[in-house]
Motif scaffolding. Structure first.
Motif, PDB file in Angstrom:
ATOM      1  N   MET A  22       0.815  -1.178   0.000  1.00 18.28           N
ATOM      2  CA  MET A  22       0.000   0.000   0.000  1.00 18.28           C
ATOM      3  C   MET A  22       0.874   1.263   0.000  1.00 18.28           C
ATOM      4  N   PHE A  23       1.835   1.322   0.891  1.00 19.35           N
ATOM      5  CA  PHE A  23       2.705   2.489   0.951  1.00 19.35           C
ATOM      6  C   PHE A  23       3.949   2.241   0.119  1.00 19.35           C
ATOM      7  N   THR A  24       4.274   3.193  -0.689  1.00 20.55           N
ATOM      8  CA  THR A  24       5.507   3.081  -1.461  1.00 20.55           C
ATOM      9  C   THR A  24       6.515   4.071  -0.895  1.00 20.55           C
ATOM     10  N   THR A  25       7.730   3.617  -0.786  1.00 20.34           N
ATOM     11  CA  THR A  25       8.773   4.507  -0.285  1.00 20.34           C
ATOM     12  C   THR A  25       9.482   5.151  -1.460  1.00 20.34           C
ATOM     13  N   ILE A  26       9.903   6.347  -1.240  1.00 23.66           N
ATOM     14  CA  ILE A  26      10.637   7.070  -2.278  1.00 23.66           C
ATOM     15  C   ILE A  26      12.114   6.768  -2.077  1.00 23.66           C
ATOM     16  N   TYR A  29      14.449  10.188  -6.849  1.00 25.22           N
ATOM     17  CA  TYR A  29      15.030  11.533  -6.864  1.00 25.22           C
ATOM     18  C   TYR A  29      15.930  11.739  -8.078  1.00 25.22           C
ATOM     19  N   MET A  30      16.692  10.719  -8.426  1.00 25.95           N
ATOM     20  CA  MET A  30      17.593  10.832  -9.579  1.00 25.95           C
ATOM     21  C   MET A  30      16.805  10.978 -10.887  1.00 25.95           C
ATOM     22  N   VAL A  31      15.714  10.239 -11.008  1.00 22.26           N
ATOM     23  CA  VAL A  31      14.886  10.350 -12.219  1.00 22.26           C
ATOM     24  C   VAL A  31      14.247  11.734 -12.296  1.00 22.26           C
ATOM     25  N   LEU A  32      13.727  12.215 -11.181  1.00 25.59           N
ATOM     26  CA  LEU A  32      13.142  13.558 -11.155  1.00 25.59           C
ATOM     27  C   LEU A  32      14.180  14.615 -11.520  1.00 25.59           C
ATOM     28  N   ASN A  57      18.390  23.870 -10.011  1.00 19.88           N
ATOM     29  CA  ASN A  57      17.523  23.216  -9.025  1.00 19.88           C
ATOM     30  C   ASN A  57      17.572  21.700  -9.146  1.00 19.88           C
ATOM     31  N   ALA A  58      17.743  21.197 -10.365  1.00 20.99           N
ATOM     32  CA  ALA A  58      17.916  19.746 -10.538  1.00 20.99           C
ATOM     33  C   ALA A  58      19.194  19.275  -9.862  1.00 20.99           C
ATOM     34  N   VAL A  59      20.239  20.059  -9.971  1.00 19.47           N
ATOM     35  CA  VAL A  59      21.500  19.719  -9.295  1.00 19.47           C
ATOM     36  C   VAL A  59      21.302  19.740  -7.780  1.00 19.47           C
ATOM     37  N   ASN A  60      20.551  20.704  -7.279  1.00 20.38           N
ATOM     38  CA  ASN A  60      20.283  20.769  -5.835  1.00 20.38           C
ATOM     39  C   ASN A  60      19.522  19.542  -5.347  1.00 20.38           C
ATOM     40  N   ILE A  61      18.570  19.059  -6.132  1.00 18.50           N
ATOM     41  CA  ILE A  61      17.841  17.843  -5.752  1.00 18.50           C
ATOM     42  C   ILE A  61      18.808  16.672  -5.658  1.00 18.50           C
TER      43      ILE A  61
END
Length: 105
Positions: free
Chosen positions: A1-5, A10-13, A43-47
């Motif tokens: 039911m719960f999916t963990t991130i 994060y890398m795909v985003l 901002n992608a680099v910051n993520i």
């Protein structure tokens, strides 16, 4: 039911955001739109920095410190970039990148 991130999410985003920003930098002709796309790439680099720091070394805050440094540099870059664009707009009355040909012989 719960999916963990996970780190992969994060890398795909981050890769998607960086790709959108890179496409915008290469495709746009408006100088302000190019600055916005550069900010998107930063901002992608910051993520990436924060996610890697969280999953690899959760007790150290090196990724967050580097992200704050990147945000500071990005703010300075936007300030200088907008000042240059405004100065060029006053002379040329255009922010189209094709019109910026002063250095061409």
């Amino acid at each position: 039911m719960f999916t963990t991130i996970s780190l992969t999410h994060y890398m795909v985003l981050s890769a998607l955001l960086f790709g959108i920003g890179l496409f915008g930098v290469l495709a746009k002709r408006n100088a302000i739109a190019v600055l916005i796309c550069i900010e998107l790439m930063l901002n992608a680099v910051n993520i990436n920095l924060v996610a890697i720091s969280k999953y690899i070394t959760p007790t150290l805050f090196m990724g967050q410190l580097f992200a704050i440094f990147v945000i500071t540099v990005a703010a300075a870059e936007v300030g200088v970039g907008l000042a240059i664009i405004i100065a060029i707009y006053r002379n040329r009355v255009s922010v189209n990148l094709d019109d910026f040909d002063w250095l061409k012989w």
